[in-house]
Design an enzyme around this catalytic site. Structure first.
Site, short mmCIF file in Angstrom:
data_model
loop_
_atom_site.label_atom_id
_atom_site.label_comp_id
_atom_site.label_asym_id
_atom_site.label_seq_id
_atom_site.Cartn_x
_atom_site.Cartn_y
_atom_site.Cartn_z
N ALA A 65 0.86 -1.18 0.00
CA ALA A 65 0.00 0.00 0.00
C ALA A 65 0.90 1.22 0.00
CB ALA A 65 -0.88 -0.01 1.24
N GLY A 108 0.71 -4.91 0.92
CA GLY A 108 -0.54 -4.92 0.17
C GLY A 108 -0.37 -5.54 -1.22
N GLU A 111 -0.80 -9.06 -0.67
CA GLU A 111 -2.22 -9.28 -0.36
C GLU A 111 -3.06 -9.24 -1.64
OE1 GLU A 111 -2.15 -6.22 2.75
OE2 GLU A 111 -3.05 -7.72 4.05
N GLU A 131 5.06 -5.18 6.88
CA GLU A 131 4.33 -4.17 7.67
C GLU A 131 4.91 -4.00 9.07
OE1 GLU A 131 2.89 -6.48 5.80
OE2 GLU A 131 1.22 -5.61 4.67
C1 HXC Z 1 5.01 4.45 -1.21
C2 HXC Z 1 6.90 3.51 -2.13
C3 HXC Z 1 6.56 2.25 -1.60
C4 HXC Z 1 5.35 2.16 -0.84
C5 HXC Z 1 8.41 2.06 -2.67
N1 HXC Z 1 8.05 3.33 -2.78
N2 HXC Z 1 7.53 1.38 -1.94
N3 HXC Z 1 6.13 4.58 -1.94
N4 HXC Z 1 4.63 3.29 -0.67
N5 HXC Z 1 4.94 1.01 -0.32
C6 HXC Z 1 8.75 4.41 -3.49
C7 HXC Z 1 9.97 4.88 -2.70
O1 HXC Z 1 9.60 5.78 -1.71
C8 HXC Z 1 10.78 5.52 -3.81
O2 HXC Z 1 10.23 6.79 -4.09
C9 HXC Z 1 10.50 4.64 -5.01
O3 HXC Z 1 9.29 3.95 -4.71
C10 HXC Z 1 11.58 3.62 -5.24
O4 HXC Z 1 11.80 2.88 -4.05
P1 HXC Z 1 13.23 2.70 -3.36
O5 HXC Z 1 13.00 2.42 -1.93
O6 HXC Z 1 14.12 3.84 -3.69
O7 HXC Z 1 13.76 1.40 -4.13
P2 HXC Z 1 14.70 0.24 -3.60
O8 HXC Z 1 15.84 0.80 -2.78
O9 HXC Z 1 15.02 -0.58 -4.78
O10 HXC Z 1 13.80 -0.61 -2.57
C11 HXC Z 1 12.64 -1.27 -3.03
C12 HXC Z 1 11.78 -1.72 -1.81
C13 HXC Z 1 11.53 -0.53 -0.89
C14 HXC Z 1 12.54 -2.84 -1.06
C15 HXC Z 1 10.51 -2.31 -2.40
O11 HXC Z 1 11.01 0.54 -1.67
C16 HXC Z 1 10.57 -0.80 0.23
O12 HXC Z 1 10.93 -1.44 1.23
N6 HXC Z 1 9.32 -0.32 0.08
C17 HXC Z 1 8.31 -0.41 1.13
C18 HXC Z 1 7.78 -1.81 1.25
C19 HXC Z 1 6.73 -1.90 2.36
O13 HXC Z 1 7.00 -1.59 3.53
N7 HXC Z 1 5.51 -2.31 2.01
C20 HXC Z 1 4.41 -2.45 2.94
C21 HXC Z 1 3.60 -1.17 2.92
S1 HXC Z 1 2.31 -1.20 4.12
P3 HXC Z 1 11.14 8.12 -4.16
O14 HXC Z 1 10.15 9.22 -4.37
O15 HXC Z 1 11.89 8.15 -2.88
O16 HXC Z 1 12.03 7.86 -5.34
C22 HXC Z 1 1.11 -2.16 3.42
C23 HXC Z 1 -0.12 -2.41 4.27
C24 HXC Z 1 -1.27 -2.93 3.47
O17 HXC Z 1 1.21 -2.62 2.33
C25 HXC Z 1 -2.55 -2.77 4.24
C26 HXC Z 1 -3.78 -3.05 3.42
C27 HXC Z 1 -4.08 -2.08 2.34
#
Ligand code: HXC
Length: 257
Positions: A65, A108, A111, A131
């Site tokens: 998400a 997400g 999911e 998460e």
């Molecule tokens: C918003 C995101 C994002 C996310 C990545 N980006 N994941 N933005 N929400 N979930 C954005 C980053 O901020 C960045 O933007 C760009 O995408 C590229 O990501 P990087 O981090 O620079 O890339 P990299 O170093 O290759 O790492 C990739 C990654 C990492 C391992 C996937 O981005 C990451 O850990 N993302 C978050 C994963 C996460 O925690 N997901 C769970 C979310 S909570 P900028 O602008 O900085 O370039 C969830 C709850 C669901 O899903 C609940 C039900 C709906």
């Protein structure tokens, strides 16, 4: 409806949805999910479509998400925005949906993949529920579907300690249907969807419903409902045609009636 964040097309009876926010690793914001749900519903209504495929790109199916969208939200805002209620509509889709996953499939994103009926993974796919790193837990069915898919032991590690599964592990634990080289994952998912789309539509529909039933209810209820659905299929022309064709050693001609 024309879409701004996703791309859709129909190929050989298969409705394809591409998540298209590459700059954000296909993070699932509200607008993107609204488009996904709308496109799924449109394909579900389209008589020329028999199955659907959702995909991202090689680097990411979806990294979860959109964290930026929800970081400052209060409980009340989360509830009023009905962010996750929206996802429930995916459960109402009657035709099969296959997730074609490459790269990151997180939170997400995982999911969403698990809300589909099957997952075709590329060798580079990585599955996780990170998460816990954000101080939350999965919220769109992750704890439930993941546990049913991979079992309690692995699900606990993933949800509580951010264990990530590579594609081969995901296959071994039953999260995905097959693992193929990166160059072929979408092609393979489309081919699988096309095969299913050519099958008896009513049997596919009830088959999907009944397999999902095994996830969503107690076994005794599921078995009783499955039996009813099986009996009901005997009122269709396709059942007669299918069984006759087997006996006559020929290919069945499905009518969806
Ligand atoms: C918003 C995101 C994002 C996310 C990545 N980006 N994941 N933005 N929400 N979930 C954005 C980053 O901020 C960045 O933007 C760009 O995408 C590229 O990501 P990087 O981090 O620079 O890339 P990299 O170093 O290759 O790492 C990739 C990654 C990492 C391992 C996937 O981005 C990451 O850990 N993302 C978050 C994963 C996460 O925690 N997901 C769970 C979310 S909570 P900028 O602008 O900085 O370039 C969830 C709850 C669901 O899903 C609940 C039900 C709906």
């Amino acid at each position: 409806m024309s879409y701004t964040i996703i791309k859709t097309e129909t190929l050989d009876g298969v409705g394809l949805i591409r998540l298209n926010r590459p700059q954000a690793m296909n993070a699932l914001n509200g607008a993107l999910m609204a488009e996904v749900v709308d496109a799924l519903q449109a394909f579900d209504r389209d008589p020329d479509v028999g199955a659907m495929v959702i995909t991202g790109d090689e680097r990411a199916f979806a990294a979860g998400a959109d964290i930026k969208e929800m970081a400052d939200a209060s409980v009340v805002e989360m509830m009023l925005a009905e962010r996750i209620e929206h996802w429930d509509r995916i459960r109402q889709i009657k035709k099969p949906i296959i997730a074609a996953v490459s790269g990151w499939c997180l939170g997400g994103g995982n999911e969403l993949a698990m809300a589909c009926d099957m997952i075709v993974a590329s060798e580079s796919a990585k599955f996780g529920q990170p998460e816990i790193n954000l101080g939350v837990i999965p919220g769109a069915g992750g704890t439930q579907r993941l546990t049913r898919a991979v079992g309690k032991a692995v699900a606990m590690e993933m949800v509580l300690n951010n264990r990530t599964l590579d594609a081969e592990e995901a296959l071994r634990y039953g999260l995905v249907n097959r693992v193929v080289p990166v160059e072929r994952y979408l092609e393979e998912a489309l081919a699988l969807a096309k095969e299913i789309a050519a099958r008896a539509p009513l049997a596919v529909r009830l088959g999907k419903e009944m397999v999902n039933h095994a996830f969503e209810s107690f076994l005794a209820d599921g078995v009783a409902d499955e039996r009813r659905a099986f009996y009901i299929l005997f009122s269709t022309e396709d059942q007669k045609e299918g069984m006759r064709a087997f006996i006559e050693k020929r290919k069945p001609q499905w009518k969806g009636k």
